[in-house]
Design a protein around this motif. Structure first.
Motif: not given
Length: 207
Positions: A181-207
């Motif tokens: 609904e908000e178009g936000i994808w949160h990437i937890p630190s454990i899913n990354r090579k560098v253990r720093v979490e972040y979020s990205i905006c996702i487009s309607d096409l990606c949804k």
């Protein structure tokens, strides 16, 4: 007298292998999701060549020779990864007083920097357009290979193109990480090579 001190310092200095093991234990294994990848690269390309050398004895020419040796395998990205990892390891050694002399990476510029990346294919708009529609048309003569392709692979590859996320960040994603609904994808630190979490905006096409 100065010469004798220099000899004593070199005798007491740790080897590249000694520094590597401490760096792995105190830094890489604590901060990286897949530390084994770093160990595998070093065991293949660094330790057999300069592992027994004292870190104080390593010069920029040694790094040049090491990277050139890797490049003979016609790999594009591995020399860059090794260069960056060595730079991090030497910085660690300096901070832990395992390296007394000046860090050679302070003034060392990666040789033939452009050559490392010259074989990397950069997709233009036309390439992306063709690739986008070809994902649904993959065919393989090898039946085993065809069976190994998950039906969701084309979707995952499209998401890669749309978001710029790393493969492991997509593979490990959960629906709870995504707010459609908000178009936000949160990437937890454990899913990354560098253990720093972040979020990205996702487009309607990606949804």
């Amino acid at each position: 007298e100065a010469s004798e001190k220099e000899k004593t310092k070199n005798v007491e200095a740790p080897t590249i292998n000694d520094v590597f093991e401490k760096w792995m234990t105190l830094e890489i294994e604590r901060k990286r999701v897949h530390p084994q990848q770093v160990r595998e690269m070093f065991n293949r390309d660094v330790i057999p060549i300069i592992g027994d050398r004292k870190i104080e004895s390593i010069e920029s020419d040694d790094i040049d020779a090491l990277l050139d040796r890797i490049r003979l395998r016609k790999v594009t990205r591995i020399p860059v990864y090794i260069y960056n990892l060595l730079q991090q390891m030497f910085r660690f050694a300096k901070s832990r007083k395992l390296l007394i002399r000046e860090n050679i990476f302070h003034d060392y510029k990666r040789p033939d920097d452009d050559n490392y990346e010259r074989d990397v294919k950069v997709l233009d708009d036309g390439d992306i357009r063709v690739l986008w529609y070809e994902f649904d048309n993959w065919t393989f003569r090898d039946r085993e290979k065809a069976n190994s392709i998950n039906k969701f692979t084309p979707i995952a590859l499209r998401i890669l193109l749309l978001t710029g996320l790393h493969v492991q960040e997509i593979n490990k994603a959960k629906w709870s990480d995504i707010d459609l609904e908000e178009g936000i994808w949160h990437i937890p630190s454990i899913n990354r090579k560098v253990r720093v979490e972040y979020s990205i905006c996702i487009s309607d096409l990606c949804k």
